[in-house]
Design an enzyme around this catalytic site. Sequence first.
Site, mmCIF file in Angstrom:
data_model
loop_
_atom_site.group_PDB
_atom_site.id
_atom_site.type_symbol
_atom_site.label_atom_id
_atom_site.label_comp_id
_atom_site.label_asym_id
_atom_site.label_seq_id
_atom_site.Cartn_x
_atom_site.Cartn_y
_atom_site.Cartn_z
ATOM 1 N N GLY A 584 32.577 54.360 63.971
ATOM 2 C CA GLY A 584 33.440 54.042 65.104
ATOM 3 C C GLY A 584 34.708 54.867 65.065
ATOM 4 N N GLY A 589 42.172 56.975 63.531
ATOM 5 C CA GLY A 589 41.216 57.719 62.733
ATOM 6 C C GLY A 589 39.802 57.223 62.945
ATOM 7 N N GLY A 660 26.678 46.421 63.217
ATOM 8 C CA GLY A 660 27.616 46.773 64.275
ATOM 9 C C GLY A 660 28.526 45.610 64.622
ATOM 10 N N ASP A 697 44.398 39.930 67.319
ATOM 11 C CA ASP A 697 43.519 40.875 68.022
ATOM 12 C C ASP A 697 42.064 40.437 67.922
ATOM 13 O OD1 ASP A 697 43.146 43.039 69.680
ATOM 14 O OD2 ASP A 697 42.972 44.492 68.065
ATOM 15 N N LYS A 699 38.578 39.705 69.246
ATOM 16 C CA LYS A 699 37.799 40.160 70.399
ATOM 17 C C LYS A 699 36.410 40.544 69.897
ATOM 18 C CE LYS A 699 39.778 44.828 69.914
ATOM 19 N NZ LYS A 699 40.583 45.871 70.560
ATOM 20 N N ASN A 702 36.018 43.273 67.303
ATOM 21 C CA ASN A 702 36.552 43.017 65.963
ATOM 22 C C ASN A 702 35.783 41.930 65.214
ATOM 23 O OD1 ASN A 702 38.455 45.003 66.150
ATOM 24 N ND2 ASN A 702 40.136 43.648 66.705
ATOM 25 N N ASP A 715 39.559 44.285 61.331
ATOM 26 C CA ASP A 715 40.715 44.946 61.938
ATOM 27 C C ASP A 715 41.946 44.043 61.932
ATOM 28 O OD1 ASP A 715 42.523 46.527 63.218
ATOM 29 O OD2 ASP A 715 41.165 47.170 64.799
ATOM 30 N N THR A 732 44.966 43.171 72.602
ATOM 31 C CA THR A 732 44.121 43.820 73.595
ATOM 32 C C THR A 732 44.340 43.138 74.948
ATOM 33 O OG1 THR A 732 42.492 44.450 71.934
ATOM 34 C CG2 THR A 732 41.721 44.317 74.218
#
Length: 881
Positions: A584, A589, A660, A697, A699, A702, A715, A732
Amino acid sequence: MDTDEERRGFVDSMAEVQVKQQEVIMRQGDKGNNFYLIKSGTCDVWMADSAGERRNVRSLTAGSWCGELSLLTGKPRSASIMATSPEVTLLMVNRRAFNAALGDKIVKKRAEWVPFLRLLPIFAELSEDYELGLLADACREVRYAAGATMHEVGTPGDNKFFVVREGTVVAVAGGPAESTKYGRQAYFGHVELLQNSKHQETRRAETAVWCATFRKEDFLKLVPLHAFVREAGQQQLALKAEGAPAGSKMRGRRFGEAAEATTGVLTGKVASGKKKTTEQVARIMGAVSRNVIFSRLNEMQLTMLQEAMMEHTIHPGQNVITQGEKGNHFFIVDSGELDAFVQGEDPDSHPVRVRGFRAGESFGELALMYNCPRTATIQAATPVVLWSLDRVSFRTIVLEANTKKAASYESFLEKVPLLAPLDKDQRNRMVDALEEVTYAQDDAIITEGEEGTHFYVIARGEVVITKAGQGELARRREGDYFGELSLKTGAPTMASVTAAAAGTTVVRMDRGAFQRLLGPLGELLAMRKYTASGAELQQQASDADAESTGSASAGVEMPNEHKYIKAQRPMTLSDFTVTKGTLGEGAFGTVRRCRVRSTGEVFALKQMQKADIVSMGQVEHIMQETQILDRIAHPFVTNKWAGFVTPSNLILIMEFCPGGDLFDQLYKHKRFSVPDTRIYVMLPLEYMHSMGIVHRDLKLENILVAQDGALKLTDFGFAKVIKYRSWTLCGTPEYLAPEIILEKGHSKAVDYWAMGVLFYEMLNGHSPFEAEDHLATYQKILDGTVHYPPEMNIDAADLISKLLQKDISKRYGNLRDGCKDIKEHPFYAKSGFDWTDYAQRGSAFKPPLFDASKYEWLPAERIVTDAKPCKPADSELFTGF
């Protein structure tokens, strides 16, 4: 129908029918023999694909119709129609009457227009039969002779959308800008229509022109608006899932946004702008009043912002902002005209003019919230005078006012003897539930004998306290309070309180809100222990202090005690091999698979470039992330195994999750079933909150899927230890809680709001606040209106509604019983969900066994290179990573 007589005959042949909410009017696949016109009420149109996946394609309101396709083609119904209002009244006509009056005309018109409309990219998402047929029905053709003027710039818009079928239209926006030509399949008019603005350009028919036009009401019902308005930055960041079929579509991944990190000490300096004339102030305030970013500010803050604005003179052809650059200023047009151009993905293509700006209009407002790339180039078409406001001034004014307000509220509460036994954390939670109310002179605030419902503190002005038969008893002024016994007993009030001056403002707290957040006041007071002299026992005070700093466990139990073993020695890149392909892309980065040379264990290597982190002002966030990862270890987070630095990069070695993320899973499944939505995401949040850590964050992107199917929160770039409240704007956009957008200060309650958004998205395939741009998303969030589809599980909808509460004194997870309210909600409880049985922890998402032999593993030092240098002074900012 060409004559009034034909129309009357058709109407007379209709029968009136009533249906109730959730009744199916027609079902996809059934044979159709009737055409329906909706007289009153609302309906939803549902279509299922070959795999049985259903999607809601549109809503129908009074004046809409349905059922014509089956009558025209003789094929089964192409969609299902369900009543969504309590009662729907339909006008129904059978096949024979319909075909005699309308059928031939509709067939002819659709045969002429559907093939053309199907060629247009903006209609690519419409189905070939049902939706394109409706579009063809709604279009009206119009022709212009060569040289004819279609629109004059600055004249009132005609509320129509135009698509060129034949010919060429020349458009000039005014000023020296190069003219634009619209040829076959080009369109225009949507900007004026959506913004209710005057014509943006003068448009003339260069040749004979044949257009399809759509009225505003048809345009808004039938045309997918996101085909017109897409943020360039979001397009570029859109990633495609591995293995997705060629040509398939998916929306872009959502990336977090953040303002410059704030540590709670405001060091910004407000700009000192030029003094404005009365007319200039009026134009500025008019533009500001129409913008959602400023809707939360009071008169004093708006005045300060106006005074901080700087004046700029711009020459024709000069760029004010350039697409792709980082934004730092908001602009108001004082005089002159500007054009907005968007450059497509092809760098060799000409930028497209998307709209114009004139006196009194504004642009660039998102730059006041965070440092986002500009999505268009704004260029002066004539000499222009602008007023600008920079982000530092804006955030300093807003945050200074909000922090002072919170501090003053806390100060008020500290002075109330009845509340003295409460600790700082408890009083801080009360602050979140206080509301400000202003009264006119002689307005009644409390009436003697009524039930005591609120506690009040006077912020401004004066009140008079009176009692029947005794007259005036006392007066109270700024900083005084009354009604405190209402928090404890709710007994009838013993006196009346009236505003003694115009503009008297109080902050008040509802007894119910107090009890939801903290419990009955009597119980709280009884729990405190005191010596004979009235001093609080030291042990009790210590416990309270531990709770307020977040160092206590708050009773969170860790089933199957998780002891994650981290790396036992310092690591370097030479200890790893990596795959060339990435897992990803992040803001700073990339993430790759990596393998420990000595053991063969597979992890995820997150590479972050120091220079990018410094330039984006995110050093504090990144350092917080690694410090938090060092503290936490939980079965449902991606735990940190090791971390180290190179001259240019920060390297995190994390648990590897081969399945994933849930964003990928939602792309594959379109939406999740109710059982698959019952996930353990609350457990890591509860665990983190017990240590005072707020994630900020949460979502789909994440939450990762581990090898055993466990769903792991990842994250922690925006995670932070929050003692009482934080003022940093981050997260987000679609998941932001209202208190973050309003910059009122926030804490753990924002994670429960995000959980509500997450559950909604998992069940419905889209966010409840999804919109065409971030500003529209924020407006939806602040409005707080959520549409729950009628087929949605009722318990899930109820839980989500309790999480998506704008009033945090009612938001589940943030109340007196914390996460217990969520765990015991019927959404979980009815299914017998076991919060300690980790064997059921997401097996529906369990990926195939990861086979490391399928990948080429290369030395990490060859792939994870130091490409972007970082200054030595900047490198020191990451000491302790």
